[in-house]
Design an enzyme around this catalytic site. Structure first.
Site, mmCIF file in Angstrom:
data_model
loop_
_atom_site.group_PDB
_atom_site.id
_atom_site.type_symbol
_atom_site.label_atom_id
_atom_site.label_comp_id
_atom_site.label_asym_id
_atom_site.label_seq_id
_atom_site.Cartn_x
_atom_site.Cartn_y
_atom_site.Cartn_z
ATOM 1 N N ASP A 542 0.851 -1.184 0.000
ATOM 2 C CA ASP A 542 0.000 0.000 0.000
ATOM 3 C C ASP A 542 0.894 1.244 0.000
ATOM 4 O O ASP A 542 2.112 1.151 0.132
ATOM 5 C CB ASP A 542 -0.894 -0.037 1.241
ATOM 6 C CG ASP A 542 -2.079 0.903 1.157
ATOM 7 O OD1 ASP A 542 -2.285 1.533 0.104
ATOM 8 O OD2 ASP A 542 -2.818 1.009 2.157
ATOM 9 N N ASP A 616 -9.271 3.997 -1.844
ATOM 10 C CA ASP A 616 -10.082 4.365 -0.680
ATOM 11 C C ASP A 616 -11.424 4.952 -1.106
ATOM 12 O O ASP A 616 -11.628 6.167 -1.086
ATOM 13 C CB ASP A 616 -9.311 5.348 0.203
ATOM 14 C CG ASP A 616 -8.037 4.724 0.755
ATOM 15 O OD1 ASP A 616 -7.955 3.484 0.795
ATOM 16 O OD2 ASP A 616 -7.127 5.477 1.142
#
Length: 923
Positions: A542, A616
């Protein structure tokens, strides 16, 4: 899939529109517009039709592999070198660089899987104005026009594509800053003057005369240079060329302006796609009057929808499509890039596309199709195909930020068993580590990671832990001290280790462009290096845009250094180097096991190393809908293993939204639920028994179809064809499909299918009243799909379970399909050719299974393993008898049932091995 969501929720539209308008959370001021980006603003100010470049045809050279010709900028007299390559597979490569740059310009490494093989290119006609080149066959031509410079690719009399037809080629050459030159001259003259006088005073009269002659020669040369300079327009420095400030961040630009630009015109084209990642519709919009699409990997907090802003990944590939042809453009440049799309119709439709990059060279591959599948094949021949994932990674993943400790993991794991919901992977986010030190565990929360992993392994389940590419600056942290001592960190502009702020606080950033750094990083996944790891532990990369909380636009300063190159040159490539993580997983198994890696940032070629997700997102209906075009766009450019956080990462979904998201996510390639740290827990059983049952059913449907998903990924890694496809890929001549992005195909499984006109209206009105338990998924007539209907707690537990075939007959009473089987997790399908690949065909009332050529059949461990235990024939007529014949000539009767209301014929327990030849006869 979102089509039925729209229809179901029409009564909500106004409320949702208001809600979304007041909940947009992205702070646009953190991210640049084109006007705030000096090079984009500078390039975009150019007016079409004023090309300054001439092709000097007298410099043309043609070799066996390529053609070169010089391009002259008539304004500043700088020369460029154009290289043209005719590539195998109906592609053309165009490279443009400075002929003699004062220093090398960056050319993207590692992305191309090989140096693309070339084919002979020949000159078929030439005069002082143009050169005509053959691209193979009588109809294929490339026309190079001299003044102004232009390239046209022709098929017969038709122009397929034009390059620089609008005259927007621009190439800012590297040069020395004028005030730097003046400063150097003044400082040097002052310090050296006395020495110069001393030297001249000591020389003999003869030496003085010789020096005078030399001065005359030098003066003559200077005059000649001055005359040339008078012919060239003096270049005036503009704001932002040598330094630029955004908010509080300064970009020093020591190499000065270096941006490039080129336009392409596509006559007859109205629909273009690709260039992900953007939270926008599948078809690219006209950017006239607004910002171009931006390709610059960024950590965008709560991104908004229908916006050309940059997101986490960047794949500079654009596809054009009309009823006659599909083509592609691959702009191989890893710097910040903006893409303008202009569609107009004056007589004949046309789309113009302009690429603008901050640095590097022009290196573009023109993929000429002509069919969609041809373009996919052409692109994959350049950057590779989708990695063939372990079968278990196609199953369901359970994640949140964060599961608190080992007891929490155990409780969640047990909850799935108690509620009879299968899953394969449970994930741990950053809180599992020791103070955000990756490759470690929190000793208080996860004191016995191997015991935890062993417990999962006992149930044939797996875990993913996060390993981010920002390393806590801590002298007691082994990973940090090793990287620092080896000099593997990215450097700042002054040569020290670059440091920025991220989850651990002050952090260093490994330079993955360095092969030695990648080799070392891969070694850290070894079981004796990553303490507590086991064979059922996989990885999530990430924050690898890279994310720098205190950096410009929440990323790295562009003047940071990767060896000799600035970060501005390689920015979009940084996330691509997840390759080191994938390689680490392969190495730890001795090269036997396939890896599973999820990455947030990506570039062209990232498909070779794992999966991506859409970042997200938010728990809103709009984000559920947007997950479809976002993943479709990625599939078009090679990245098939895509999904979105089920339920939405930010905010809290209603029970209805969560159920619908599970139903949609079950039919997308990567199927993972994920949620933000501050959201309430949302495991599937926390929304009441009715909703639990609906989620359970959606997840179980995913598990029954795993053989089909696995087959599609097998094809994707062989051919480069996308797994999740827009309708126009399968119906390339049907204009009605060109703008549809709320319906899609999984190869031949049709989701929200366009029904014939006489039933479409009925389906549309019915969709307003779909029950929450209904998922509009349809199997297309003429297909055969293989399923496993005995769902267990994980996919690995279903390994030896039998298969059920679903044969959906078309109007001619025919159907075709395939079945693919291997061990599901190793490379033995490649190294030892251990797999089963069968072609299934129903015709003339007989269903047969035959081996696909080059298949090496796995020797079964039991008389019927793997076994076909049932066949369902949809749209059949009732037979008098059903018999089975096998390769040994044996014949036996097969029990069957026929439902006249549904026209479904069910063949019970044919008991045939999936790996041998057999035929079922309906008599």
């Amino acid at each position: 899939m979102a089509s039925f969501i729209e229809r179901m929720c029409l009564y909500r539209v106004l409320v949702l529109s208001v809600f979304m308008s007041i909940t947009q959370a992205v702070d646009r001021s953190n991210f640049k517009t084109c006007d705030q980006s000096a090079f984009c603003s500078r390039q975009r100010a150019m007016k079409p039709g004023q090309s300054s470049y001439t092709a000097l045809l007298e410099t043309l050279e043609l070799s066996d592999s390529h053609l070169t010709v010089q391009l002259l900028n008539n304004n500043n007299k700088v020369l460029l070198l154009l290289e043209l390559y005719r590539l195998q597979g109906n592609m053309t490569r165009v490279k443009i660089n400075e002929l003699k740059p004062i220093k090398a310009r960056y050319e993207v490494p590692d992305v191309l899987i090989t140096d693309p093989p070339t084919e002979l290119m020949s000159v078929v006609a030439q005069d002082e104005h143009r050169v005509v080149l053959s691209l193979g066959g009588e109809d294929w031509r490339l026309i190079l026009s001299a003044q102004p410079f232009r390239l046209d690719i022709m098929e017969g009399p038709q122009v397929l594509l034009s390059l620089n037809s609008r005259g927007l080629l621009a190439f800012e050459q590297l040069r020395i800053r004028k005030d730097t030159i003046s400063h150097k001259i003044s400082s040097t003259v002052g310090s050296m003057w006395d020495k110069i006088k001393s030297v001249f005073s000591s020389k003999s009269q003869t030496d003085t005369e010789e020096a005078g002659e030399k001065e005359d020669t030098e003066q003559h040369d200077k005059e000649k240079v001055s005359e040339g300079e008078e012919e060239a327009e003096e270049e005036v420095d503009q704001p932002g060329m040598w330094e630029e400030t955004f908010k509080t961040h300064a970009d020093t630009k020591p190499n000065g302006p270096s941006s490039i630009s080129l336009d392409f015109s596509l006559p007859g084209v109205e629909h273009v796609y690709g260039i992900p990642e953007h939270a926008d519709g599948l078809r690219l919009k006209n950017t006239d009057g607004g910002d171009p699409y931006r390709l610059y990997n960024l950590d965008v907090f709560q991104y908004e929808l229908f916006n050309p802003m940059a997101l986490y990944g960047a794949v500079p590939v654009l596809l054009s499509h009309n009823t006659h042809r599909t083509m592609g453009l691959f702009w191989l440049n890893a710097a910040e890039t903006w893409v303008d799309v202009s569609s107009g119709q004056v007589g004949v439709p046309q789309t113009d596309v302009r690429w603008i990059s901050e640095s590097g060279i022009i290196d573009v591959f023109i993929m000429l199709g002509p069919r969609p599948n041809d373009v996919f094949t052409q692109y994959s021949s350049l950057t590779g195909t989708q990695a063939f994932p372990p079968l278990s990674s196609l199953a369901y993943h359970q994640c949140r930020w964060n599961y608190n400790d080992q007891e929490d993991v155990s409780a969640v794991d047990q909850g799935f068993d108690e509620h009879d919901i299968p899953y394969d992977f449970i994930w741990l986010d950053i809180e599992h580590t020791d103070g955000k030190r990756y490759f470690t565990w929190d000793n208080n929360k996860f004191p016995q990671p191997k015991d935890m992993l062993q417990g999962l392994l006992h149930k044939r389940r797996k875990m993913v832990t996060i390993v981010d590419p920002h390393i806590k600056v801590d002298s007691s942290y082994k990973i940090h001290t090793e990287i620092r001592s080896r000099g593997y960190y990215i450097k700042n502009k002054d040569g020290g280790d670059y440091e920025g702020w991220c989850w651990p606080g002050n952090a260093g950033y490994p330079d993955f462009t360095n092969p030695e750094m990648r080799k070392w990083w891969a070694s850290m996944f070894a079981y004796d290096q990553y303490e507590g790891s086991m064979e059922n532990l996989y990885t999530w990369n990430d924050m690898n845009e890279p994310s720098v909380f205190n950096g410009p636009e929440v990323t790295m300063h562009k003047d940071a250094l990767h060896g000799p190159w600035e970060h501005r040159d390689i920015h979009n490539l940084y996330g691509f180097y997840q390759m080191a993580t994938a390689e680490g997983q392969i190495q730890r198994s001795g090269g036997l096991e396939r890896p599973f890696v999820l990455t947030r940032a990506f570039f062209a070629g990232s498909q070779r190393y794992g999966a991506v997700w859409t970042g997200d997102n938010a728990a809103e209906w709009g984000h559920l809908k947007m997950s479809i075009p976002m993943c479709l766009s990625l599939g078009l450019v090679g990245i098939s293993f895509c999904g979105a956080d089920v339920g939405g990462f930010f905010k809290t979904p209603s029970a209805e939204l969560l159920v619908r998201w599970y139903q949609a996510g079950a039919y997308q390639p990567f199927f993972r639920a994920h949620a933000h740290l501050d959201t309430p827990r949302r495991e599937p059983w926390l929304f009441g028994p009715d909703n639990t049952a609906l989620i359970r059913e959606a997840v179980r449907q995913r598990y029954t179809l795993l053989p089909y998903w696995y087959l599609q990924f097998y094809h994707a890694q062989r051919t480069g064809q996308p797994v999740m496809r827009p309708l126009w890929v399968e119906y390339p001549e049907d204009i009605a499909t060109f703008s549809i992005d709320n319906e899609f195909l999984i190869a031949i499984t049709h989701l929200s299918a366009p029904f014939p006109n006489n039933s479409l209206a009925f389906l549309s009105s019915l969709s307003h009243h779909l029950f929450l338990s209904q998922i509009p998924v349809f199997q297309r007539g003429g297909s055969i799909i293989c399923r496993k209907n005995r769902v267990r707690r994980s996919s690995s537990c279903m390994e030896n379970d039998p298969y059920t075939l679903y044969v959906a007959l078309d109007s001619q009473g025919k159907a075709e399909g395939e079945i693919y089987i291997d061990d599901g997790h190793t490379f033995k399908h490649k190294t030892d050719k251990q797999f089963i690949h069968r072609r299934l065909s129903f015709t003339a009332n007989s269903l047969s299974s035959r081996s696909v050529p080059l298949t090496n059949i796995i020797i079964p461990t039991r008389p019927c393993s793997p076994c076909v235990s049932q066949v369902n024939i949809l749209g059949a007529q009732k037979p008098d008898a059903v018999t089975l014949t096998t390769t040994d000539g044996g014949e036996s009767s097969v029990e069957f049932e026929f439902d006249p209301d549904t026209a479904v014929l069910t063949l019970r327990k044919p008991g045939v091995n999936a790996g041998v030849n057999w035929t079922l006869h309906l008599r």
